[in-house]
Design a protein around this motif. Structure first.
Motif, PDB file in Angstrom:
ATOM      1  N   ALA A  18      75.301  76.353  70.554  1.00 27.21           N
ATOM      2  CA  ALA A  18      76.728  76.004  70.591  1.00 27.21           C
ATOM      3  C   ALA A  18      76.993  74.889  71.595  1.00 27.21           C
ATOM      4  N   ASN A  19      76.259  74.891  72.714  1.00 27.55           N
ATOM      5  CA  ASN A  19      76.366  73.790  73.672  1.00 27.55           C
ATOM      6  C   ASN A  19      75.794  72.505  73.078  1.00 27.55           C
ATOM      7  N   TYR A  20      74.601  72.627  72.495  1.00 25.93           N
ATOM      8  CA  TYR A  20      73.903  71.451  71.953  1.00 25.93           C
ATOM      9  C   TYR A  20      74.756  70.703  70.927  1.00 25.93           C
ATOM     10  N   VAL A  21      75.348  71.421  69.981  1.00 23.94           N
ATOM     11  CA  VAL A  21      76.079  70.746  68.905  1.00 23.94           C
ATOM     12  C   VAL A  21      77.373  70.113  69.411  1.00 23.94           C
ATOM     13  N   ARG A  22      77.812  70.493  70.615  1.00 23.47           N
ATOM     14  CA  ARG A  22      79.016  69.897  71.205  1.00 23.47           C
ATOM     15  C   ARG A  22      78.691  68.823  72.239  1.00 23.47           C
ATOM     16  N   GLY A  23      77.418  68.487  72.376  1.00 25.46           N
ATOM     17  CA  GLY A  23      77.031  67.461  73.327  1.00 25.46           C
ATOM     18  C   GLY A  23      76.970  67.935  74.761  1.00 25.46           C
ATOM     19  N   HIS A  24      76.988  69.257  74.964  1.00 21.43           N
ATOM     20  CA  HIS A  24      76.888  69.828  76.309  1.00 21.43           C
ATOM     21  C   HIS A  24      75.404  69.897  76.686  1.00 21.43           C
ATOM     22  N   PRO A  25      75.017  69.429  77.873  1.00 21.54           N
ATOM     23  CA  PRO A  25      73.591  69.341  78.212  1.00 21.54           C
ATOM     24  C   PRO A  25      72.922  70.662  78.564  1.00 21.54           C
ATOM     25  N   TYR A  26      73.686  71.753  78.635  1.00 21.72           N
ATOM     26  CA  TYR A  26      73.117  73.024  79.088  1.00 21.72           C
ATOM     27  C   TYR A  26      72.541  73.796  77.899  1.00 21.72           C
ATOM     28  N   PHE A  27      71.318  73.442  77.522  1.00 19.71           N
ATOM     29  CA  PHE A  27      70.574  74.153  76.489  1.00 19.71           C
ATOM     30  C   PHE A  27      69.095  73.996  76.799  1.00 19.71           C
ATOM     31  N   GLY A  28      68.281  74.897  76.271  1.00 21.12           N
ATOM     32  CA  GLY A  28      66.864  74.856  76.602  1.00 21.12           C
ATOM     33  C   GLY A  28      65.980  75.244  75.438  1.00 21.12           C
ATOM     34  N   SER A  81      62.440  77.307  74.700  1.00 20.15           N
ATOM     35  CA  SER A  81      61.632  78.327  75.361  1.00 20.15           C
ATOM     36  C   SER A  81      60.401  78.664  74.528  1.00 20.15           C
ATOM     37  N   VAL A  82      59.232  78.619  75.168  1.00 21.77           N
ATOM     38  CA  VAL A  82      57.972  78.977  74.513  1.00 21.77           C
ATOM     39  C   VAL A  82      57.176  79.861  75.467  1.00 21.77           C
ATOM     40  N   ALA A  83      56.724  81.010  74.972  1.00 24.50           N
ATOM     41  CA  ALA A  83      55.916  81.922  75.782  1.00 24.50           C
ATOM     42  C   ALA A  83      54.704  82.373  74.978  1.00 24.50           C
ATOM     43  N   PHE A  84      53.658  82.764  75.700  1.00 28.47           N
ATOM     44  CA  PHE A  84      52.453  83.297  75.069  1.00 28.47           C
ATOM     45  C   PHE A  84      52.164  84.665  75.666  1.00 28.47           C
ATOM     46  N   ALA A  85      51.961  85.653  74.786  1.00 27.44           N
ATOM     47  CA  ALA A  85      51.699  87.021  75.227  1.00 27.44           C
ATOM     48  C   ALA A  85      50.409  87.543  74.617  1.00 27.44           C
ATOM     49  N   LEU A  86      49.720  88.383  75.370  1.00 27.17           N
ATOM     50  CA  LEU A  86      48.545  89.099  74.880  1.00 27.17           C
ATOM     51  C   LEU A  86      48.836  90.588  74.939  1.00 27.17           C
ATOM     52  N   ASP A  87      48.836  91.227  73.781  1.00 29.45           N
ATOM     53  CA  ASP A  87      49.125  92.662  73.695  1.00 29.45           C
ATOM     54  C   ASP A  87      50.421  93.022  74.409  1.00 29.45           C
ATOM     55  N   GLY A  88      51.427  92.180  74.234  1.00 23.12           N
ATOM     56  CA  GLY A  88      52.750  92.461  74.777  1.00 23.12           C
ATOM     57  C   GLY A  88      52.982  92.033  76.206  1.00 23.12           C
ATOM     58  N   VAL A  89      51.953  91.524  76.870  1.00 19.51           N
ATOM     59  CA  VAL A  89      52.089  91.045  78.252  1.00 19.51           C
ATOM     60  C   VAL A  89      52.201  89.525  78.234  1.00 19.51           C
ATOM     61  N   VAL A  90      53.316  89.003  78.711  1.00 22.57           N
ATOM     62  CA  VAL A  90      53.512  87.552  78.735  1.00 22.57           C
ATOM     63  C   VAL A  90      52.654  86.954  79.849  1.00 22.57           C
ATOM     64  N   VAL A  91      51.800  86.005  79.493  1.00 24.90           N
ATOM     65  CA  VAL A  91      50.877  85.424  80.470  1.00 24.90           C
ATOM     66  C   VAL A  91      51.168  83.951  80.755  1.00 24.90           C
ATOM     67  N   ALA A  92      52.006  83.317  79.939  1.00 19.29           N
ATOM     68  CA  ALA A  92      52.382  81.926  80.189  1.00 19.29           C
ATOM     69  C   ALA A  92      53.743  81.673  79.562  1.00 19.29           C
ATOM     70  N   GLY A  93      54.539  80.854  80.231  1.00 13.52           N
ATOM     71  CA  GLY A  93      55.863  80.561  79.700  1.00 13.52           C
ATOM     72  C   GLY A  93      56.370  79.214  80.164  1.00 13.52           C
ATOM     73  N   CYS A  94      57.172  78.592  79.306  1.00 16.60           N
ATOM     74  CA  CYS A  94      57.771  77.299  79.632  1.00 16.60           C
ATOM     75  C   CYS A  94      59.198  77.270  79.108  1.00 16.60           C
ATOM     76  N   VAL A  95      60.125  76.846  79.941  1.00 18.44           N
ATOM     77  CA  VAL A  95      61.506  76.583  79.539  1.00 18.44           C
ATOM     78  C   VAL A  95      61.791  75.123  79.850  1.00 18.44           C
ATOM     79  N   HIS A  96      62.127  74.365  78.814  1.00 18.93           N
ATOM     80  CA  HIS A  96      62.374  72.929  78.973  1.00 18.93           C
ATOM     81  C   HIS A  96      63.832  72.631  78.659  1.00 18.93           C
ATOM     82  N   ALA A  97      64.491  71.923  79.571  1.00 12.68           N
ATOM     83  CA  ALA A  97      65.875  71.489  79.375  1.00 12.68           C
ATOM     84  C   ALA A  97      65.862  69.979  79.163  1.00 12.68           C
ATOM     85  N   PRO A  98      65.754  69.515  77.910  1.00 12.88           N
ATOM     86  CA  PRO A  98      65.547  68.082  77.667  1.00 12.88           C
ATOM     87  C   PRO A  98      66.685  67.198  78.154  1.00 12.88           C
TER      88      PRO A  98
END
Length: 231
Positions: free
Chosen positions: A61-71, A73-90
């Motif tokens: 909803a922010n993105y389509v209105r030109g508001h910069p507050y959006f991100g 998110s990509v995470a990698f989990a092994l057997d339900g345990v998250v071991v790596a994550g990245c949140v990028h706010a372009p």
């Protein structure tokens, strides 16, 4: 842009970002499974083995209105345990990254949460569900926060809100969320030193790292006070 529900939308950019990210993962790791917000309806919710968890645009909803507050998110989990994550706010040129037991960074610089002296001196963010059929619970949450903290925020991108807790721009965040909201951002927050809890019981078939029901991320100095206030 099309509606996902009465108050939720998905843009062409969501679908394209989902396609590009998923294609890159499948090319590099053809045997890995993917859980994405845009494809969640077809996911079996089997969390075993290697699993990528994607939110292609959090804060549409922010993105389509030109508001910069959006991100993104990509995470990698092994057997339900998250071991790596990245949140990028372009739009903000900010990238938060964390690995299990490896700490968290913002644009390569190590981050840590704030240390407010009590909830009354804290700024806490929250959010509201797209489904407004049970609005009383989030309204009670807002009332509890207004009565106990310095101020509240509602910015409509929880992956960024949680990342902001990780580096001290916010003192806490609480909301009912989904796996794709908390997977990467949750790891970033806890690896930075924030505390995490849930105000409702975690189902036995859902990994803690991927459960967002009434979730709380907080600076350690106010965690217990905040949990008690919201209980």
């Amino acid at each position: 842009m099309r509606d996902k529900g009465k108050t939720d939308v998905v843009s062409a950019a969501d679908l394209e970002a989902d396609r590009v990210i998923s294609a890159a993962i499948r090319t590099a790791f053809p045997d890995h499974r993917i859980l994405s917000e845009e494809g969640a309806q077809t996911h079996s919710f089997d969390y075993s083995g290697p699993l990528w968890i994607i939110d292609p645009i959090d804060g549409t909803a922010n993105y389509v209105r030109g508001h910069p507050y959006f991100g993104i998110s990509v995470a990698f989990a092994l057997d339900g345990v998250v071991v790596a994550g990245c949140v990028h706010a372009p739009a903000l040129a900010e990238t938060f990254v964390a690995t299990k037991h490896g700490g968290a960074t913002l644009n390569g610089t190590i981050i840590s949460p704030s240390s407010p002296n009590g909830l009354i001196r804290s700024v806490v963010s929250t959010g509201f569900p797209h489904d407004k059929s049970d609005i009383e619970k989030p309204l009670r949450r807002v009332r509890a926060l207004l009565e106990s903290c310095q101020d509240i925020r509602r910015s409509a991108s929880p992956v960024l809100d949680i990342a902001y807790v990780a580096m001290g721009r916010l003192d806490a965040h609480t909301e009912t969320l989904f796996a794709w909201d908390v997977a990467a951002a949750g790891l970033i927050a806890t690896e930075a030193g924030a505390q995490r809890g849930n105000l409702e019981a975690v189902p036995i078939n859902v990994p803690v790292d991927l459960f967002g029901g009434e979730v709380v991320f907080s600076a350690p100095s106010i965690f217990q006070e905040l949990m008690a206030q919201l209980a």
